[in-house]
Motif scaffolding. Structure first.
Motif, PDB file in Angstrom:
ATOM      1  N   PHE A 250       0.834  -1.203   0.000  1.00  0.00           N
ATOM      2  CA  PHE A 250       0.000   0.000   0.000  1.00  0.00           C
ATOM      3  C   PHE A 250       0.871   1.257   0.000  1.00  0.00           C
ATOM      4  N   SER A 251       1.860   1.285   0.879  1.00  0.00           N
ATOM      5  CA  SER A 251       2.758   2.432   0.963  1.00  0.00           C
ATOM      6  C   SER A 251       3.542   2.610  -0.334  1.00  0.00           C
ATOM      7  N   ARG A 252       3.996   1.514  -0.902  1.00  0.00           N
ATOM      8  CA  ARG A 252       4.756   1.593  -2.156  1.00  0.00           C
ATOM      9  C   ARG A 252       3.883   2.120  -3.299  1.00  0.00           C
ATOM     10  N   LEU A 253       2.618   1.707  -3.313  1.00  0.00           N
ATOM     11  CA  LEU A 253       1.703   2.203  -4.339  1.00  0.00           C
ATOM     12  C   LEU A 253       1.433   3.693  -4.170  1.00  0.00           C
ATOM     13  N   LEU A 254       1.323   4.154  -2.929  1.00  0.00           N
ATOM     14  CA  LEU A 254       1.110   5.588  -2.694  1.00  0.00           C
ATOM     15  C   LEU A 254       2.292   6.415  -3.211  1.00  0.00           C
ATOM     16  N   LEU A 255       3.475   5.829  -3.189  1.00  0.00           N
ATOM     17  CA  LEU A 255       4.670   6.522  -3.667  1.00  0.00           C
ATOM     18  C   LEU A 255       4.874   6.394  -5.178  1.00  0.00           C
ATOM     19  N   TRP A 256       4.040   5.618  -5.829  1.00  0.00           N
ATOM     20  CA  TRP A 256       4.189   5.368  -7.262  1.00  0.00           C
ATOM     21  C   TRP A 256       4.259   6.656  -8.084  1.00  0.00           C
ATOM     22  N   PRO A 257       3.325   7.609  -7.922  1.00  0.00           N
ATOM     23  CA  PRO A 257       3.401   8.823  -8.742  1.00  0.00           C
ATOM     24  C   PRO A 257       4.695   9.610  -8.531  1.00  0.00           C
ATOM     25  N   GLN A 258       5.202   9.618  -7.316  1.00  0.00           N
ATOM     26  CA  GLN A 258       6.433  10.365  -7.024  1.00  0.00           C
ATOM     27  C   GLN A 258       7.654   9.653  -7.581  1.00  0.00           C
ATOM     28  N   LYS A 259       7.665   8.331  -7.497  1.00  0.00           N
ATOM     29  CA  LYS A 259       8.822   7.567  -7.944  1.00  0.00           C
ATOM     30  C   LYS A 259       8.873   7.400  -9.462  1.00  0.00           C
ATOM     31  N   VAL A 264       2.520   6.979 -17.957  1.00  0.00           N
ATOM     32  CA  VAL A 264       1.538   7.683 -18.780  1.00  0.00           C
ATOM     33  C   VAL A 264       0.356   8.202 -17.957  1.00  0.00           C
ATOM     34  N   LEU A 265      -0.076   7.437 -16.963  1.00  0.00           N
ATOM     35  CA  LEU A 265      -1.221   7.864 -16.152  1.00  0.00           C
ATOM     36  C   LEU A 265      -0.901   9.120 -15.361  1.00  0.00           C
ATOM     37  N   TRP A 266       0.308   9.182 -14.809  1.00  0.00           N
ATOM     38  CA  TRP A 266       0.674  10.346 -13.997  1.00  0.00           C
ATOM     39  C   TRP A 266       0.993  11.553 -14.884  1.00  0.00           C
ATOM     40  N   GLN A 267       1.438  11.318 -16.087  1.00  0.00           N
ATOM     41  CA  GLN A 267       1.616  12.417 -17.023  1.00  0.00           C
ATOM     42  C   GLN A 267       0.266  13.036 -17.386  1.00  0.00           C
ATOM     43  N   TRP A 268      -0.735  12.184 -17.597  1.00  0.00           N
ATOM     44  CA  TRP A 268      -2.075  12.705 -17.908  1.00  0.00           C
ATOM     45  C   TRP A 268      -2.659  13.432 -16.703  1.00  0.00           C
ATOM     46  N   ARG A 269      -2.390  12.919 -15.513  1.00  0.00           N
ATOM     47  CA  ARG A 269      -2.860  13.607 -14.300  1.00  0.00           C
ATOM     48  C   ARG A 269      -2.236  14.987 -14.184  1.00  0.00           C
ATOM     49  N   ALA A 270      -0.930  15.094 -14.460  1.00  0.00           N
ATOM     50  CA  ALA A 270      -0.267  16.387 -14.376  1.00  0.00           C
ATOM     51  C   ALA A 270      -0.821  17.383 -15.390  1.00  0.00           C
ATOM     52  N   ALA A 271      -1.221  16.883 -16.553  1.00  0.00           N
ATOM     53  CA  ALA A 271      -1.749  17.768 -17.590  1.00  0.00           C
ATOM     54  C   ALA A 271      -3.230  18.078 -17.381  1.00  0.00           C
ATOM     55  N   ASN A 272      -3.962  17.167 -16.730  1.00  0.00           N
ATOM     56  CA  ASN A 272      -5.412  17.349 -16.555  1.00  0.00           C
ATOM     57  C   ASN A 272      -5.815  17.013 -15.117  1.00  0.00           C
ATOM     58  N   ARG A 322     -12.019  -0.940   0.596  1.00  0.00           N
ATOM     59  CA  ARG A 322     -11.456   0.198   1.337  1.00  0.00           C
ATOM     60  C   ARG A 322     -10.022   0.473   0.892  1.00  0.00           C
ATOM     61  N   TYR A 323      -9.257  -0.559   0.687  1.00  0.00           N
ATOM     62  CA  TYR A 323      -7.870  -0.474   0.223  1.00  0.00           C
ATOM     63  C   TYR A 323      -7.810   0.277  -1.114  1.00  0.00           C
ATOM     64  N   VAL A 324      -8.638  -0.162  -2.061  1.00  0.00           N
ATOM     65  CA  VAL A 324      -8.642   0.439  -3.397  1.00  0.00           C
ATOM     66  C   VAL A 324      -9.163   1.873  -3.340  1.00  0.00           C
ATOM     67  N   ALA A 325     -10.246   2.092  -2.611  1.00  0.00           N
ATOM     68  CA  ALA A 325     -10.835   3.432  -2.545  1.00  0.00           C
ATOM     69  C   ALA A 325      -9.876   4.439  -1.929  1.00  0.00           C
ATOM     70  N   THR A 326      -9.096   4.013  -0.952  1.00  0.00           N
ATOM     71  CA  THR A 326      -8.137   4.927  -0.314  1.00  0.00           C
ATOM     72  C   THR A 326      -6.992   5.264  -1.259  1.00  0.00           C
ATOM     73  N   LEU A 327      -6.512   4.273  -2.009  1.00  0.00           N
ATOM     74  CA  LEU A 327      -5.475   4.543  -2.999  1.00  0.00           C
ATOM     75  C   LEU A 327      -5.964   5.549  -4.046  1.00  0.00           C
ATOM     76  N   VAL A 328      -7.156   5.319  -4.572  1.00  0.00           N
ATOM     77  CA  VAL A 328      -7.699   6.202  -5.608  1.00  0.00           C
ATOM     78  C   VAL A 328      -7.940   7.596  -5.045  1.00  0.00           C
ATOM     79  N   THR A 329      -8.409   7.667  -3.809  1.00  0.00           N
ATOM     80  CA  THR A 329      -8.626   8.966  -3.173  1.00  0.00           C
ATOM     81  C   THR A 329      -7.328   9.744  -3.060  1.00  0.00           C
ATOM     82  N   TYR A 330      -6.270   9.069  -2.648  1.00  0.00           N
ATOM     83  CA  TYR A 330      -4.980   9.755  -2.539  1.00  0.00           C
ATOM     84  C   TYR A 330      -4.485  10.202  -3.910  1.00  0.00           C
ATOM     85  N   PHE A 331      -4.610   9.344  -4.912  1.00  0.00           N
ATOM     86  CA  PHE A 331      -4.138   9.693  -6.250  1.00  0.00           C
ATOM     87  C   PHE A 331      -4.884  10.901  -6.819  1.00  0.00           C
ATOM     88  N   SER A 332      -6.130  11.125  -6.376  1.00  0.00           N
ATOM     89  CA  SER A 332      -6.934  12.211  -6.940  1.00  0.00           C
ATOM     90  C   SER A 332      -6.356  13.590  -6.652  1.00  0.00           C
TER      91      SER A 332
END
Length: 434
Positions: A250-259, A264-272, A322-332
């Protein structure tokens, strides 16, 4: 000489009164945040249950995207620095303040207002977010502002004041003063100056006492009904390793956008960013619908039911959704913490697996073990996690087992992921030129 001593005494008391006044304001702000967050969640569930007979509950699919898009737009437009948990910002601000660098972009009264208002807006959409981490940033912002009111700028080091503010926010949010002090040492600053320790510790405690005075001396998730906890060794080992593995991932996934910002997903997030938040809202609504609504909000209600013993089990999908919803919430990118959702994941994990693993007779204490274990694995602050759970549920009889499961989970998690908050704090530090 007597005149000098009199001035010194007056100076010290002015410093103390200023800090204590700021601590009281921080406690009141956290209480206000709590009330608004509860109102937002109550409103969401009232609206979501307006038409319970319909085969497809459409309200969350409208509320969640709108709330997510509005929250991210407001944060980026008016409250930059308020996104996410808030604890990484406090850690980064503490480091910058220790170097004499400005921290107004991370802690300020403007950010505190945005953290509360926009964070509650996200909860109105049913996002899986907590208010405990954000409360740390709110309280740190108030004590940072109080620094300019001190009789002398060198009376208290700004970094120590930020540290005390973050810990005071945790203490007031969880009604756990001891955990606030431990959190200050273990996670936020990892140090306290000896000459100011007494004043800062009293500041942390006072913030918690103000919250207790307003809210009452309650237990955050209720009082645990434990008569006897037998066969302690095997459950502690099993759930320590299980929570450590899942929490580390879970912690490693939360760090995914930073690492991996080039993904491609995080590039689209940064643009939109606003559109991305809307998509995350749709995912949160879909996951909540598939899981019978158990993943909406902070998880406080479901966790309270499991801890109190009003329900001894949870469906198998409760920790997954709950695990998935919390990850998606943080990514938002909305303002919101992961403390309460992590505790909810742990509680659901224990309640949904204890019968499968043959520990049904100890269902309630195993729920508490998993709460401490999963939180320790995510934050890699095992002592804080154990004390928070112990104080929140009035589970002092389980202190040794809570400590043990937290330490095991932390040891496993540290092999999978680096420290979450410390790594996230790097994202708020000035980056060297390439």
């Amino acid at each position: 000489m007597n005149l000098f001593r009199g001035r010194l005494s007056a100076f010290r008391w002015r410093t103390r009164l200023t800090l204590w006044g700021a601590a009281a304001c921080a406690g009141l702000a956290v209480v206000a945040f709590t009330k608004l967050a509860d109102l937002a969640l109550h409103t969401f569930f009232e609206l979501a249950n307006t038409h319970p007979g319909l085969p497809f509950p459409w309200v969350p699919f409208v509320l969640a995207p709108l709330a997510g898009m509005s929250a991210v737009w407001l944060t980026r437009r008016f409250f930059p620095g308020a996104q996410g948990s808030g604890i990484p910002q406090v850690i980064a601000a503490t480091r910058l303040a220790a170097r004499g660098e400005p921290v107004g972009h991370l802690v300020s009264l403007r950010i505190a207002v945005g953290k509360i208002g926009v964070g509650c807006l996200a909860l109105l959409g049913g996002f899986s977010a907590g208010r405990e981490g954000p409360s740390a940033q709110v309280a740190a912002s108030i004590l940072h502002f109080a620094h300019r009111l001190l009789p002398h700028s060198r009376a208290i080091a700004p970094a120590d004041l930020l540290l005390a503010g973050g810990a005071a926010g945790i203490a007031a949010a969880f009604n756990t003063p001891l955990a606030g002090i431990v959190f200050a040492v273990e996670e936020l600053g990892k140090r306290l100056e000896a000459k100011t320790t007494g004043i800062l510790v009293s500041t942390i405690i006072l913030s918690g006492l103000v919250a207790i005075a307003v809210e009452g001396n309650y237990h955050h998730f209720g009082r645990m009904k434990v008569s006897e906890f037998s066969e302690i060794v095997v459950p502690v080992l099993v759930y320590g390793m299980l929570c450590g593995t899942l929490g580390g991932i879970f912690s490693r996934l939360l760090l995914w956008p930073q690492k991996h910002p080039d993904f491609v997903l995080w590039q689209w997030r940064a643009a939109n960013p606003v559109r991305f938040a809307g998509c995350c809202g749709l995912v949160v609504a879909l996951v909540g619908w598939m899981g019978g609504g158990l993943s909406y909000g902070s998880g406080y209600t479901v966790t309270s039911v499991l801890v109190s013993g009003d329900a001894l089990s949870a469906p198998w999908h409760a920790p997954v959704t709950r695990y998935v919803a919390t990850l998606v919430t943080y990514f938002s990118g909305i303002p919101g913490g992961i403390f309460a959702p992590s505790l909810a994941v742990g509680a659901a994990l224990g309640a949904s697996t204890c019968e499968i693993l043959g520990f049904a007779v100890n269902a309630i204490p195993i729920t508490a073990l998993c709460m401490a274990g999963f939180l320790a694995a995510v934050t890699q602050s095992p002592i804080t996690a154990a004390i928070i759970v112990m104080e929140m549920i009035d589970g002092h009889g389980m202190v040794i087992s809570l400590m043990a499961v937290a330490l095991i989970a932390n040891a496993v998690s540290s092999r999978i992921s680096p420290e979450l908050y410390q790594q996230l704090a790097q994202g708020f530090m000035p980056q060297p030129p390439r």
